[in-house]
Motif scaffolding. Structure first.
Motif, PDB file in Angstrom:
ATOM      1  N   PHE A 122       0.838  -1.212   0.000  1.00 56.39           N
ATOM      2  CA  PHE A 122       0.000   0.000   0.000  1.00 56.39           C
ATOM      3  C   PHE A 122       0.870   1.257   0.000  1.00 56.39           C
ATOM      4  O   PHE A 122       0.592   2.210  -0.734  1.00 56.39           O
ATOM      5  CB  PHE A 122      -0.936   0.013   1.211  1.00 56.39           C
ATOM      6  N   ARG A 123       1.927   1.255   0.803  1.00 55.95           N
ATOM      7  CA  ARG A 123       2.811   2.427   0.843  1.00 55.95           C
ATOM      8  C   ARG A 123       3.515   2.631  -0.490  1.00 55.95           C
ATOM      9  O   ARG A 123       3.698   3.773  -0.934  1.00 55.95           O
ATOM     10  CB  ARG A 123       3.835   2.263   1.980  1.00 55.95           C
ATOM     11  N   TRP A 124       3.895   1.536  -1.132  1.00 58.71           N
ATOM     12  CA  TRP A 124       4.559   1.619  -2.439  1.00 58.71           C
ATOM     13  C   TRP A 124       3.612   2.190  -3.490  1.00 58.71           C
ATOM     14  O   TRP A 124       3.998   3.022  -4.306  1.00 58.71           O
ATOM     15  CB  TRP A 124       5.048   0.229  -2.840  1.00 58.71           C
ATOM     16  N   LEU A 125       2.352   1.763  -3.474  1.00 59.16           N
ATOM     17  CA  LEU A 125       1.360   2.296  -4.415  1.00 59.16           C
ATOM     18  C   LEU A 125       1.166   3.795  -4.211  1.00 59.16           C
ATOM     19  O   LEU A 125       1.043   4.554  -5.177  1.00 59.16           O
ATOM     20  CB  LEU A 125       0.026   1.558  -4.241  1.00 59.16           C
ATOM     21  N   MET A 126       1.144   4.224  -2.961  1.00 61.12           N
ATOM     22  CA  MET A 126       0.993   5.653  -2.690  1.00 61.12           C
ATOM     23  C   MET A 126       2.229   6.432  -3.147  1.00 61.12           C
ATOM     24  O   MET A 126       2.109   7.530  -3.696  1.00 61.12           O
ATOM     25  CB  MET A 126       0.722   5.878  -1.204  1.00 61.12           C
ATOM     26  N   ALA A 127       3.407   5.855  -2.937  1.00 64.78           N
ATOM     27  CA  ALA A 127       4.640   6.541  -3.328  1.00 64.78           C
ATOM     28  C   ALA A 127       4.708   6.764  -4.833  1.00 64.78           C
ATOM     29  O   ALA A 127       5.312   7.741  -5.297  1.00 64.78           O
ATOM     30  CB  ALA A 127       5.861   5.742  -2.860  1.00 64.78           C
ATOM     31  N   HIS A 128       4.070   5.869  -5.590  1.00 60.09           N
ATOM     32  CA  HIS A 128       4.099   5.979  -7.048  1.00 60.09           C
ATOM     33  C   HIS A 128       2.781   6.518  -7.620  1.00 60.09           C
ATOM     34  O   HIS A 128       2.474   6.315  -8.787  1.00 60.09           O
ATOM     35  CB  HIS A 128       4.458   4.629  -7.669  1.00 60.09           C
ATOM     36  N   LYS A 129       2.020   7.169  -6.771  1.00 57.89           N
ATOM     37  CA  LYS A 129       0.831   7.938  -7.186  1.00 57.89           C
ATOM     38  C   LYS A 129      -0.204   7.079  -7.918  1.00 57.89           C
ATOM     39  O   LYS A 129      -0.784   7.490  -8.921  1.00 57.89           O
ATOM     40  CB  LYS A 129       1.242   9.126  -8.068  1.00 57.89           C
ATOM     41  N   CYS A 130      -0.441   5.885  -7.399  1.00 58.17           N
ATOM     42  CA  CYS A 130      -1.454   4.999  -7.989  1.00 58.17           C
ATOM     43  C   CYS A 130      -2.815   5.350  -7.387  1.00 58.17           C
ATOM     44  O   CYS A 130      -3.117   4.985  -6.244  1.00 58.17           O
ATOM     45  CB  CYS A 130      -1.099   3.540  -7.709  1.00 58.17           C
ATOM     46  N   ARG A 131      -3.632   6.049  -8.167  1.00 58.93           N
ATOM     47  CA  ARG A 131      -4.967   6.467  -7.718  1.00 58.93           C
ATOM     48  C   ARG A 131      -6.016   5.962  -8.706  1.00 58.93           C
ATOM     49  O   ARG A 131      -6.550   6.725  -9.518  1.00 58.93           O
ATOM     50  CB  ARG A 131      -5.035   7.987  -7.617  1.00 58.93           C
ATOM     51  N   PRO A 132      -6.358   4.681  -8.658  1.00 57.12           N
ATOM     52  CA  PRO A 132      -7.325   4.127  -9.623  1.00 57.12           C
ATOM     53  C   PRO A 132      -8.748   4.575  -9.333  1.00 57.12           C
ATOM     54  O   PRO A 132      -9.100   4.904  -8.198  1.00 57.12           O
ATOM     55  CB  PRO A 132      -7.174   2.614  -9.431  1.00 57.12           C
ATOM     56  N   ALA A 133      -9.576   4.539 -10.376  1.00 52.22           N
ATOM     57  CA  ALA A 133     -10.993   4.867 -10.225  1.00 52.22           C
ATOM     58  C   ALA A 133     -11.788   3.674  -9.717  1.00 52.22           C
ATOM     59  O   ALA A 133     -12.823   3.841  -9.070  1.00 52.22           O
ATOM     60  CB  ALA A 133     -11.562   5.352 -11.559  1.00 52.22           C
ATOM     61  N   ARG A 134     -11.299   2.462  -9.996  1.00 47.20           N
ATOM     62  CA  ARG A 134     -11.986   1.234  -9.572  1.00 47.20           C
ATOM     63  C   ARG A 134     -11.045   0.434  -8.684  1.00 47.20           C
ATOM     64  O   ARG A 134      -9.909   0.138  -9.081  1.00 47.20           O
ATOM     65  CB  ARG A 134     -12.408   0.386 -10.779  1.00 47.20           C
ATOM     66  N   VAL A 135     -11.524   0.063  -7.491  1.00 55.06           N
ATOM     67  CA  VAL A 135     -10.699  -0.676  -6.540  1.00 55.06           C
ATOM     68  C   VAL A 135     -11.481  -1.855  -5.992  1.00 55.06           C
ATOM     69  O   VAL A 135     -12.637  -1.704  -5.586  1.00 55.06           O
ATOM     70  CB  VAL A 135     -10.241   0.227  -5.376  1.00 55.06           C
ATOM     71  N   GLN A 136     -10.839  -3.024  -6.002  1.00 57.37           N
ATOM     72  CA  GLN A 136     -11.369  -4.208  -5.322  1.00 57.37           C
ATOM     73  C   GLN A 136     -10.386  -4.585  -4.220  1.00 57.37           C
ATOM     74  O   GLN A 136      -9.206  -4.833  -4.494  1.00 57.37           O
ATOM     75  CB  GLN A 136     -11.524  -5.383  -6.285  1.00 57.37           C
ATOM     76  N   LEU A 137     -10.863  -4.627  -2.982  1.00 56.45           N
ATOM     77  CA  LEU A 137     -10.062  -5.050  -1.843  1.00 56.45           C
ATOM     78  C   LEU A 137     -10.743  -6.253  -1.207  1.00 56.45           C
ATOM     79  O   LEU A 137     -11.794  -6.116  -0.576  1.00 56.45           O
ATOM     80  CB  LEU A 137      -9.925  -3.912  -0.831  1.00 56.45           C
ATOM     81  N   PHE A 138     -10.151  -7.436  -1.362  1.00 59.81           N
ATOM     82  CA  PHE A 138     -10.750  -8.683  -0.879  1.00 59.81           C
ATOM     83  C   PHE A 138      -9.874  -9.290   0.214  1.00 59.81           C
ATOM     84  O   PHE A 138      -8.649  -9.278   0.125  1.00 59.81           O
ATOM     85  CB  PHE A 138     -10.892  -9.696  -2.015  1.00 59.81           C
ATOM     86  N   ASN A 139     -10.540  -9.845   1.229  1.00 57.19           N
ATOM     87  CA  ASN A 139      -9.859 -10.552   2.317  1.00 57.19           C
ATOM     88  C   ASN A 139      -8.859  -9.651   3.035  1.00 57.19           C
ATOM     89  O   ASN A 139      -7.750 -10.076   3.368  1.00 57.19           O
ATOM     90  CB  ASN A 139      -9.170 -11.821   1.789  1.00 57.19           C
ATOM     91  N   ILE A 140      -9.258  -8.412   3.272  1.00 57.65           N
ATOM     92  CA  ILE A 140      -8.421  -7.485   4.015  1.00 57.65           C
ATOM     93  C   ILE A 140      -8.624  -7.743   5.503  1.00 57.65           C
ATOM     94  O   ILE A 140      -9.716  -7.556   6.031  1.00 57.65           O
ATOM     95  CB  ILE A 140      -8.784  -6.029   3.667  1.00 57.65           C
ATOM     96  N   ASP A 141      -7.561  -8.202   6.171  1.00 61.85           N
ATOM     97  CA  ASP A 141      -7.701  -8.608   7.574  1.00 61.85           C
ATOM     98  C   ASP A 141      -7.273  -7.487   8.525  1.00 61.85           C
ATOM     99  O   ASP A 141      -6.996  -6.363   8.109  1.00 61.85           O
ATOM    100  CB  ASP A 141      -6.908  -9.894   7.838  1.00 61.85           C
ATOM    101  N   ASP A 142      -7.226  -7.823   9.815  1.00 61.55           N
ATOM    102  CA  ASP A 142      -6.918  -6.824  10.842  1.00 61.55           C
ATOM    103  C   ASP A 142      -5.552  -6.179  10.620  1.00 61.55           C
ATOM    104  O   ASP A 142      -5.361  -4.999  10.916  1.00 61.55           O
ATOM    105  CB  ASP A 142      -6.957  -7.466  12.227  1.00 61.55           C
ATOM    106  N   ALA A 143      -4.588  -6.961  10.098  1.00 58.63           N
ATOM    107  CA  ALA A 143      -3.232  -6.439   9.915  1.00 58.63           C
ATOM    108  C   ALA A 143      -3.147  -5.458   8.753  1.00 58.63           C
ATOM    109  O   ALA A 143      -2.197  -4.672   8.676  1.00 58.63           O
ATOM    110  CB  ALA A 143      -2.255  -7.601   9.687  1.00 58.63           C
TER     111      ALA A 143
END
Length: 401
Positions: free
Chosen positions: A212-233
């Motif tokens: 996630f930090r790497w995506l932010m560092a490279h300015k990845c701002r998609p219009a469509r996002v799927q986040l599956f099986n995102i756990d407590d960590a």
């Protein structure tokens, strides 16, 4: 298309084209065996996304691509499947046939737009492989990585930046051997941007905060996002990433895997930040995939619905598997029912609320095969306003699984 058998000739070709456009590779294999008239169409579609699973398949496909322009033109993407049984840390690196497949095939894929890597362990990119990917150049716009283990995070970065025209990126259960690498990124790509990516799919419960930090560092701002099986960590960084995307986000498909008994203050506050109207002011479609619709497992649903009240949402979809309608009498669902049935939520923008029931065929579990009537009964306010769509998905057969 070729002439159809006389019994089917009354149907217009446009109807067949529409039906055939929805088939996957397994179904096209069946179609090729059903009717000789369908075989040319089936073969053409089977060549659109060939599957490479070993060196023999490379040797069979390569001569055809070299000699046939029509087959070269037909290929839109390739799927390279590695060794599914060997993804453990310390396992041997990617086999030579996988490397050779990329290097050899890249020369004969003029219309390729999609690359899929599946069940590949010890992914390391040599110069020849990077060169092969760069030969594909700006043609490839979709990269799908599923159940792959990279030797280190830099190899994942090198793969992604070898394809500069990506608009779709899927990371499905992707991991790397160096689990201590809490951050990654090389100076070579420090100034590169992922702003062209319009669709991002992330699935899995591995340690994804560095990603996630790497995506932010490279300015990845998609219009469509799927986040599956995102756990407590991962939920905290997922919330921060959605905040980072901000008003670029238009469609969110969300399926958390939070512990059922976790009602800690920190996790609750993080879930409430998954959607914030001040940051995601252009969100128009929201999908919530619910693993268990019972009261103790859906505490996060009303919190997201309530926190998204200021967004211009036009369509909401709930995916779940129901054993009975009694769950909608519990406190979390009572809140959702009130918010949706009374027009309290998104009354100016809402166009559709879709409930999708996933039937399961298994004698070990009690499951409804048709839940449409239950959705219509408990969400009668939506039903009366013509906003409710209740459907049953294709049943999943778990008998003997």
């Amino acid at each position: 298309m070729s002439r159809l058998p006389e019994i089917l000739a009354a149907f217009p070709d446009e109807l067949y084209d529409d039906v055939f456009s929805r088939l996957d590779q397994a179904e096209w294999h069946k179609m090729a065996l059903v009717c000789k008239a369908w075989m040319p169409e089936a073969n053409r579609n089977l060549w659109r996304y060939p599957i490479i699973s070993n060196w023999d398949s490379v040797q069979k496909i390569l001569p055809i691509l070299k000699s046939s322009a029509s087959h070269r033109d037909a290929v839109r993407g390739i799927r390279i499947r590695g060794n599914a049984a060997d993804r453990r840390p310390g396992a041997p690196g990617a086999t030579e046939w996988v490397k050779a497949a990329l290097v050899e095939l890249a020369l004969y894929l003029p219309n390729m737009v999609s690359l899929t890597l599946e069940t590949w362990s010890g992914v390391t990119f040599c110069n020849h492989m990077v060169g092969a990917l760069r030969n594909l150049g700006r043609r490839v716009t979709e990269l799908h990585i599923s159940y792959c283990t990279f030797n280190d995070p830099e190899n994942l970065e090198e793969l992604i930046f070898s394809l500069p025209s990506l608009t779709v990126l899927r990371l499905d259960a992707v991991r790397w051997h160096d689990t201590q690498a809490f951050s990654f990124g090389t100076r070579e790509y420090a100034d590169r941007s992922l702003e062209n990516i319009r669709s991002l799919i992330m699935r899995g419960t591995y340690d994804y905060p560095p990603l996630f930090r790497w995506l932010m560092a490279h300015k990845c701002r998609p219009a469509r996002v799927q986040l599956f099986n995102i756990d407590d960590a991962n939920i905290e960084m997922a919330a921060k990433y959605l905040e980072f995307i901000g008003n670029h986000l238009e469609v969110l498909d969300f399926k958390p895997a939070l512990r059922i008994t976790n009602h800690s203050k920190d996790v609750l506050m993080t879930v409430e930040k998954v959607l914030r109207g001040s940051f995601n002011g252009r969100l128009r479609a929201l999908t919530l995939r619910i693993h268990d619709p019972n009261e103790w497992a859906v505490w996060w649903v009303p919190r997201i619905i309530d926190n998204a009240h200021g967004l211009p949402i036009e369509e909401v979809t709930f995916h779940m598997t129901l054993s009975n309608g009694g769950v909608f009498k519990t406190e979390p669902w009572m809140f959702v029912r009130y918010a949706l049935n009374t027009s309290r939520q998104w009354h100016r923008t809402l166009r559709k609320v879709r409930f999708v029931h996933q039937p399961v065929q298994d004698t070990r579990f009690r499951c409804l095969q048709d839940a449409r009537g239950i959705f219509e009964y408990y969400f009668d306010g939506l039903h009366q306003r013509g906003l409710l769509e209740a459907v049953n998905a294709e049943p999943i057969n778990l008998e003997g699984a």
